[in-house]
Design a protein around this motif. Structure first.
Motif, PDB file in Angstrom:
ATOM      1  N   ALA A 139      35.926  50.681  31.882  1.00  0.00           N
ATOM      2  CA  ALA A 139      36.440  49.302  31.899  1.00  0.00           C
ATOM      3  C   ALA A 139      37.969  49.311  31.865  1.00  0.00           C
ATOM      4  CB  ALA A 139      35.886  48.514  30.718  1.00  0.00           C
ATOM      5  N   GLY A 140      38.554  50.221  31.114  1.00  0.00           N
ATOM      6  CA  GLY A 140      40.012  50.356  31.082  1.00  0.00           C
ATOM      7  C   GLY A 140      40.575  50.772  32.431  1.00  0.00           C
ATOM      8  N   LYS A 141      39.871  51.659  33.115  1.00  0.00           N
ATOM      9  CA  LYS A 141      40.303  52.073  34.455  1.00  0.00           C
ATOM     10  C   LYS A 141      40.207  50.906  35.434  1.00  0.00           C
ATOM     11  CE  LYS A 141      39.243  56.952  33.942  1.00  0.00           C
ATOM     12  NZ  LYS A 141      38.401  58.081  34.357  1.00  0.00           N
ATOM     13  N   MET A 142      39.149  50.103  35.293  1.00  0.00           N
ATOM     14  CA  MET A 142      39.015  48.929  36.162  1.00  0.00           C
ATOM     15  C   MET A 142      40.144  47.940  35.889  1.00  0.00           C
ATOM     16  SD  MET A 142      34.887  48.290  36.150  1.00  0.00           S
ATOM     17  CE  MET A 142      35.030  46.702  36.929  1.00  0.00           C
ATOM     18  N   GLU A 143      40.486  47.767  34.637  1.00  0.00           N
ATOM     19  CA  GLU A 143      41.595  46.882  34.268  1.00  0.00           C
ATOM     20  C   GLU A 143      42.896  47.351  34.913  1.00  0.00           C
ATOM     21  OE1 GLU A 143      44.225  45.751  30.296  1.00  0.00           O
ATOM     22  OE2 GLU A 143      42.401  46.942  30.086  1.00  0.00           O
ATOM     23  N   SER A 144      43.167  48.647  34.823  1.00  0.00           N
ATOM     24  CA  SER A 144      44.381  49.203  35.437  1.00  0.00           C
ATOM     25  C   SER A 144      44.363  49.017  36.946  1.00  0.00           C
ATOM     26  CB  SER A 144      44.514  50.689  35.108  1.00  0.00           C
ATOM     27  OG  SER A 144      44.679  50.870  33.737  1.00  0.00           O
ATOM     28  N   TYR A 145      43.190  49.215  37.548  1.00  0.00           N
ATOM     29  CA  TYR A 145      43.066  49.051  38.992  1.00  0.00           C
ATOM     30  C   TYR A 145      43.413  47.626  39.404  1.00  0.00           C
ATOM     31  CZ  TYR A 145      40.891  48.470  43.557  1.00  0.00           C
ATOM     32  OH  TYR A 145      40.656  48.163  44.873  1.00  0.00           O
ATOM     33  N   PHE A 146      42.864  46.633  38.685  1.00  0.00           N
ATOM     34  CA  PHE A 146      43.119  45.233  39.044  1.00  0.00           C
ATOM     35  C   PHE A 146      44.579  44.848  38.837  1.00  0.00           C
ATOM     36  CE2 PHE A 146      38.440  44.513  38.433  1.00  0.00           C
ATOM     37  CZ  PHE A 146      38.194  44.275  39.768  1.00  0.00           C
ATOM     38  N   LYS A 147      45.232  45.464  37.864  1.00  0.00           N
ATOM     39  CA  LYS A 147      46.643  45.159  37.639  1.00  0.00           C
ATOM     40  C   LYS A 147      47.514  45.697  38.767  1.00  0.00           C
ATOM     41  CE  LYS A 147      46.666  44.831  32.612  1.00  0.00           C
ATOM     42  NZ  LYS A 147      47.115  45.465  31.363  1.00  0.00           N
ATOM     43  N   ASP A 148      47.086  46.812  39.363  1.00  0.00           N
ATOM     44  CA  ASP A 148      47.920  47.485  40.356  1.00  0.00           C
ATOM     45  C   ASP A 148      47.423  47.368  41.794  1.00  0.00           C
ATOM     46  OD1 ASP A 148      49.426  48.373  38.189  1.00  0.00           O
ATOM     47  OD2 ASP A 148      48.309  50.259  38.024  1.00  0.00           O
TER      48      ASP A 148
ATOM     49  N   ASP B 119      39.590  46.186  50.747  1.00  0.00           N
ATOM     50  CA  ASP B 119      38.629  45.204  51.226  1.00  0.00           C
ATOM     51  C   ASP B 119      38.509  44.105  50.168  1.00  0.00           C
ATOM     52  OD1 ASP B 119      36.560  43.762  52.310  1.00  0.00           O
ATOM     53  OD2 ASP B 119      35.060  45.346  52.102  1.00  0.00           O
ATOM     54  N   VAL B 120      38.987  42.913  50.501  1.00  0.00           N
ATOM     55  CA  VAL B 120      39.000  41.803  49.555  1.00  0.00           C
ATOM     56  C   VAL B 120      37.578  41.441  49.128  1.00  0.00           C
ATOM     57  CG1 VAL B 120      39.690  39.394  49.212  1.00  0.00           C
ATOM     58  CG2 VAL B 120      41.183  40.945  50.472  1.00  0.00           C
ATOM     59  N   LYS B 121      36.611  41.611  50.005  1.00  0.00           N
ATOM     60  CA  LYS B 121      35.211  41.304  49.663  1.00  0.00           C
ATOM     61  C   LYS B 121      34.742  42.174  48.502  1.00  0.00           C
ATOM     62  CE  LYS B 121      30.644  40.413  51.193  1.00  0.00           C
ATOM     63  NZ  LYS B 121      30.203  39.987  49.905  1.00  0.00           N
ATOM     64  N   LYS B 122      35.096  43.462  48.511  1.00  0.00           N
ATOM     65  CA  LYS B 122      34.693  44.350  47.419  1.00  0.00           C
ATOM     66  C   LYS B 122      35.315  43.892  46.101  1.00  0.00           C
ATOM     67  CE  LYS B 122      33.885  48.569  50.042  1.00  0.00           C
ATOM     68  NZ  LYS B 122      34.297  49.959  50.266  1.00  0.00           N
ATOM     69  N   VAL B 123      36.573  43.493  46.142  1.00  0.00           N
ATOM     70  CA  VAL B 123      37.265  43.034  44.936  1.00  0.00           C
ATOM     71  C   VAL B 123      36.621  41.754  44.418  1.00  0.00           C
ATOM     72  CG1 VAL B 123      39.468  42.228  44.006  1.00  0.00           C
ATOM     73  CG2 VAL B 123      39.427  44.170  45.567  1.00  0.00           C
ATOM     74  N   THR B 124      36.313  40.823  45.305  1.00  0.00           N
ATOM     75  CA  THR B 124      35.690  39.566  44.859  1.00  0.00           C
ATOM     76  C   THR B 124      34.272  39.807  44.327  1.00  0.00           C
ATOM     77  OG1 THR B 124      35.018  39.043  47.126  1.00  0.00           O
ATOM     78  CG2 THR B 124      37.070  38.054  46.329  1.00  0.00           C
ATOM     79  N   ASP B 125      33.551  40.767  44.918  1.00  0.00           N
ATOM     80  CA  ASP B 125      32.218  41.105  44.402  1.00  0.00           C
ATOM     81  C   ASP B 125      32.309  41.622  42.970  1.00  0.00           C
ATOM     82  OD1 ASP B 125      30.985  40.326  46.731  1.00  0.00           O
ATOM     83  OD2 ASP B 125      30.744  42.376  47.516  1.00  0.00           O
ATOM     84  N   ILE B 126      33.320  42.422  42.700  1.00  0.00           N
ATOM     85  CA  ILE B 126      33.511  42.925  41.334  1.00  0.00           C
ATOM     86  C   ILE B 126      33.814  41.763  40.390  1.00  0.00           C
ATOM     87  CG2 ILE B 126      34.962  44.365  39.855  1.00  0.00           C
ATOM     88  CD1 ILE B 126      35.264  46.269  42.271  1.00  0.00           C
ATOM     89  N   PHE B 127      34.660  40.838  40.829  1.00  0.00           N
ATOM     90  CA  PHE B 127      34.977  39.673  39.989  1.00  0.00           C
ATOM     91  C   PHE B 127      33.737  38.839  39.713  1.00  0.00           C
ATOM     92  CE2 PHE B 127      39.603  40.018  41.014  1.00  0.00           C
ATOM     93  CZ  PHE B 127      40.043  40.027  39.698  1.00  0.00           C
ATOM     94  N   ILE B 128      32.900  38.681  40.723  1.00  0.00           N
ATOM     95  CA  ILE B 128      31.668  37.895  40.544  1.00  0.00           C
ATOM     96  C   ILE B 128      30.762  38.564  39.515  1.00  0.00           C
ATOM     97  CG2 ILE B 128      29.514  37.210  41.711  1.00  0.00           C
ATOM     98  CD1 ILE B 128      31.311  36.736  44.241  1.00  0.00           C
TER      99      ILE B 128
END
Length: 170
Positions: free
Chosen positions: A109-118, A125-134
């Motif tokens: 989860a910390g790695k995902m947080e860092s990924y989203f910050k950077d 692929d914006v679709k992959k990012v939005t799927d993660i947010f969903i």
């Protein structure tokens, strides 16, 4: 039985703890009568390593600094070789498969947080990012439920009817 615990703001170090290497060496290296240095180091070890510590959820890269400032009130505190060995031993003795899995999930989860910050949205692929947010509420909920189950597992042997306390040999 926990070898180190924090009860009502007091550090409880069991006699068994001081019989286990490297804790016995850490204790013996403090030549003072009050054992203030060894006690502070063991307090650091508990806050750094124990699943029920409020700092356990913090990433390891900042956890030590936070504990040194907040708990020990010592901005110059450095982990010695003995403290690192005690941390490794305490992890070995106190972890369960469930706590190790939750710790790994928190690291992820910390790695995902860092990924989203950077993240650079122009290169992914914006679709992959939005799927993660969903799916993020499900991820957070699952992580909280796993943490709750771990706390139940840890406290399972501690509960006694009528809010009585277990004796040393019970």
């Amino acid at each position: 039985m926990k070898i180190i615990d924090l009860v009502e703001d007091k550090l409880i170090i069991s006699p068994e703890c001081l019989a286990i290497s490297p804790f016995s060496e850490l204790w013996a290296n403090d030549k003072s009568k009050s054992k203030a240095i060894a006690t502070a180091q063991i307090k650091y070890i508990w806050f750094y390593t124990d699943f029920s510590s409020p700092y356990f959820q913090q990433p390891e890269r900042v956890r030590g600094k936070m504990i040194a400032l907040d708990v020990l009130k010592d901005k110059d505190f450095k982990e010695t070789k003995e403290v690192k060995e005690c941390i490794a031993k305490y992890k070995e003795l106190s972890s369960t498969p469930a706590t190790r899995m939750v710790e790994a999930a928190n690291i992820l989860a910390g790695k995902m947080e860092s990924y989203f910050k950077d993240v650079d949205l122009s290169s992914v692929d914006v679709k992959k990012v939005t799927d993660i947010f969903i799916n993020m509420p499900k991820i957070v909920s699952s992580l909280k439920e796993a943490e709750k189950k771990c706390m139940e597992e840890i406290n399972d042997g501690v509960k006694v009817r009528g809010n009585n306390k277990l004796g040393m040999f019970e």
